[in-house]
Motif scaffolding. Structure first.
Motif, PDB file in Angstrom:
ATOM      1  N   THR A  79      49.986 -24.289  37.529  1.00 18.66           N
ATOM      2  CA  THR A  79      50.203 -22.901  37.931  1.00 18.66           C
ATOM      3  C   THR A  79      49.428 -21.985  36.991  1.00 18.66           C
ATOM      4  N   GLN A  82      51.057 -22.029  33.618  1.00 18.97           N
ATOM      5  CA  GLN A  82      50.794 -23.259  32.861  1.00 18.97           C
ATOM      6  C   GLN A  82      49.376 -23.272  32.308  1.00 18.97           C
ATOM      7  N   ASP A 114      52.387 -14.088  41.168  1.00 18.72           N
ATOM      8  CA  ASP A 114      51.870 -15.408  41.567  1.00 18.72           C
ATOM      9  C   ASP A 114      51.846 -16.381  40.401  1.00 18.72           C
ATOM     10  N   ASP A 116      53.743 -18.568  39.166  1.00 17.07           N
ATOM     11  CA  ASP A 116      54.216 -19.946  39.263  1.00 17.07           C
ATOM     12  C   ASP A 116      53.700 -20.669  40.494  1.00 17.07           C
ATOM     13  N   ARG A 117      52.611 -20.138  41.037  1.00 20.13           N
ATOM     14  CA  ARG A 117      51.943 -20.848  42.139  1.00 20.13           C
ATOM     15  C   ARG A 117      50.812 -21.680  41.571  1.00 20.13           C
ATOM     16  N   PRO A 118      50.567 -22.877  42.152  1.00 21.63           N
ATOM     17  CA  PRO A 118      49.419 -23.660  41.681  1.00 21.63           C
ATOM     18  C   PRO A 118      48.121 -22.890  41.924  1.00 21.63           C
TER      19      PRO A 118
ATOM     20  N   ARG B  36      52.405 -33.267  41.020  1.00 20.83           N
ATOM     21  CA  ARG B  36      51.917 -32.622  42.241  1.00 20.83           C
ATOM     22  C   ARG B  36      50.996 -33.525  43.052  1.00 20.83           C
TER      23      ARG B  36
END
Lengths: 254, 278
Positions: A79, A82, A114, A116-118, B36
């Motif tokens: 994310t 991260q 956004d 925590d979005r990949p 993932r």
């Protein structure tokens, strides 16, 4: 190695300057970036970044710079948060400051919603804003941007460019390469290079007068005057093959 | 404001070679990526089904036993190994990708000590390999192998050593490659021989055929198997899961410590040099 990608170039960029490096494809812009960001050793000559020699004091140089590459260098399975946290660890951000710095960076990149979005779900513009915020996370005095707005739509380009020009307020020295003449006009000083050599350097106004002896010339006229009108087709590199392979969906690409 | 002059005590002082937080961050990264990556999980499950269930039962119905063990029992440690092999090669491939178009470029221009980066990568890749191997281990009851907590812990230790060895071999190769267009064939050319020559699918000592005669392996095949470091790890793993070992335990134990350690050192050295491009 047969051809010198960058040859006998002498250049000085002042502290707090927004410095633009212009050149056609294959002029040596990326090579110069790589040498100044310590991932390619010059075979001759010296370069100093933020007072440190790029070869002998490479760790100190790395400590003092922020880098945004031509193509995103994010982990797109992680994310946004991260990615920033990992960067903070690489640059030894104190654990006490880490959460607040990451929050600030997300807010600055306008990605708080956004976080925590990949990253793989992000648009090109979002990735660029994230990378720029990441490069600033450790407060480097010098920032390297290799064609930061390439491949963005006009809205994304404008947004990012506004953020780049606003870096002046914080006294950050920005060394960027670009092929966009409007952006080059906005730089404090520009250098035009081709075939690894320096052709002209100065403020956009100075360069115009110097090359065309007219003050109403556009930077694009200057650029074409210096580098010619011939098309520059680059040979595909190993890296292009890699990208092509990935686009075709080769075995085990992500 | 995000940019500007450095904040007081924003950063802690530099470490020359080792930064434990960098090791942990890179380790964590591998695990987050794995979480993932559904295709990798699927690969682990499909290989297990293919080798353990289909091949295990298929061949198992032709052989009565291998020294008292059914063929599915015999091949279980092999299938665990196969999953570890594939996970390790995938980790190596991600390194090539990472360096050319991914996060490794960001890492190379950062002040982080490469030694710690490499260590985190090898440990992370090995942990993922253990997780992939565990998928096959979960099918132990299906293969007629009874697991206990002690056996699983013992197996994990061996699997982790195997992960270190194979991720390291992969990292050494990957750090010398500019592109991975040929990586598919190269990894097949490494994964499959290491697998077939490890005693994973057929015993080193040969098979007791029908009528009780020992069918010996050709000398050259044996030589290749003895030269393969994976052989000793598979043997130890079989010892952990079935109490069945074909090689002297002292030799296995010696090699399970030294060979992965040596390979790990080679990988960390090779990766440390990624930064120095002339």
């Amino acid at each position: 190695m047969g051809v010198a990608a960058v040859n006998e170039m002498s250049l000085r960029v002042g502290s707090g300057e927004l410095f633009g490096l212009l050149g056609p494809n294959g002029a040596g812009k990326t090579t110069l970036h790589r040498m100044l960001t310590t991932t390619l050793f010059p075979t001759a000559g010296t370069a100093r970044v933020a007072g440190c020699d790029v070869v002998r004091e490479a760790p100190q140089v790395r400590d003092r710079i922020g880098v945004v590459f031509q193509e995103p260098a994010l982990d797109d399975r992680l994310t946004a948060r991260q990615n920033l946290e990992l960067h903070a660890v690489l640059y030894r951000i104190h654990p006490h400051w880490l959460p607040s710095r990451v929050r600030e960076a997300l807010a600055w990149a306008e990605l708080a919603g956004d976080a925590d979005r990949p990253v793989r779900t992000f648009s090109g513009g979002m990735k660029r804003r994230l990378e720029l915020a990441r490069a600033l996370l450790h407060r480097p005095p010098v920032l390297f941007l290799d064609e930061p707005t390439a491949g963005l739509d006009p809205q994304g380009r404008r947004r990012l460019w506004d953020q780049v020009t606003r870096l002046r307020e914080g006294g950050v020295t920005v060394f960027l390469s670009t092929q966009n003449m409007a952006e080059a006009e906005g730089c404090d000083r520009v250098a035009i290079i081709d075939h690894g050599s320096l052709l002209a350097v100065g403020s956009p106004a100075e360069v115009k007068v110097l090359v065309t002896q007219r003050s109403d010339a556009t930077l694009e006229e200057v650029f074409l005057e210096l580098t010619g009108r011939g098309l520059r087709d680059e040979e595909a590199t190993a890296r292009d093959h890699l990208l092509g392979f990935a686009r075709r969906g080769g075995e085990l690409t992500r | 404001m995000i940019h500007g002059a450095a904040l007081p005590a924003l950063r802690y002082s530099p470490a020359r070679f080792f930064d434990a937080r960098v090791v942990l961050a890179l380790w964590r990264r591998e695990l987050l990526r794995y979480r993932r990556d559904r295709t990798q999980w699927f690969g682990g499950v499909s290989r297990t089904v293919l080798w353990l269930v289909i091949l295990g039962y298929g061949i198992g119905s032709s052989y009565t036993n291998i020294e008292g063990y059914t063929y599915t029992q015999y091949i279980l440690p092999g299938v665990v190994t196969l999953n570890i092999l594939f996970a390790s090669m995938q980790s190596a491939i991600s390194l090539v990708w990472d360096r050319e178009v991914g996060l490794m470029r960001e890492i190379l221009v950062s002040p982080a000590p490469m030694l710690s980066v490499a260590l985190g990568k090898v440990l992370g890749g090995s942990t993922v390999a253990v997780a992939q191997g565990t998928i096959a281990l979960l099918c132990a009851p299906l293969a007629g192998v009874d697991l206990s907590v002690a056996r699983v812990l013992h197996a994990w230790a061996v699997m982790f050593a195997m992960g270190i060895l194979l991720v390291s071999i992969g990292a050494v190769i990957a750090s010398r490659m500019a592109t991975f267009e040929g990586f598919g064939s190269i990894s097949n050319g490494i994964v499959l021989p290491l697998y077939f020559l490890s005693g994973a699918v057929f015993p080193i000592r040969g098979i007791v055929g029908l009528g009780g005669f020992l069918v010996d392996l050709p000398w050259w095949l044996r030589a290749l198997m003895y030269a393969n470091p994976v052989t000793y790890l598979v043997d130890l793993l079989r010892g952990a899961l079935l109490d069945f070992q074909q090689l002297p335990p002292w030799l296995d134990l010696l090699l399970v410590v030294t060979v992965p350690a040596a390979a790990g050192l080679a990988a960390v050295t090779a990766m440390s040099q990624m930064r120095r491009v002339k």
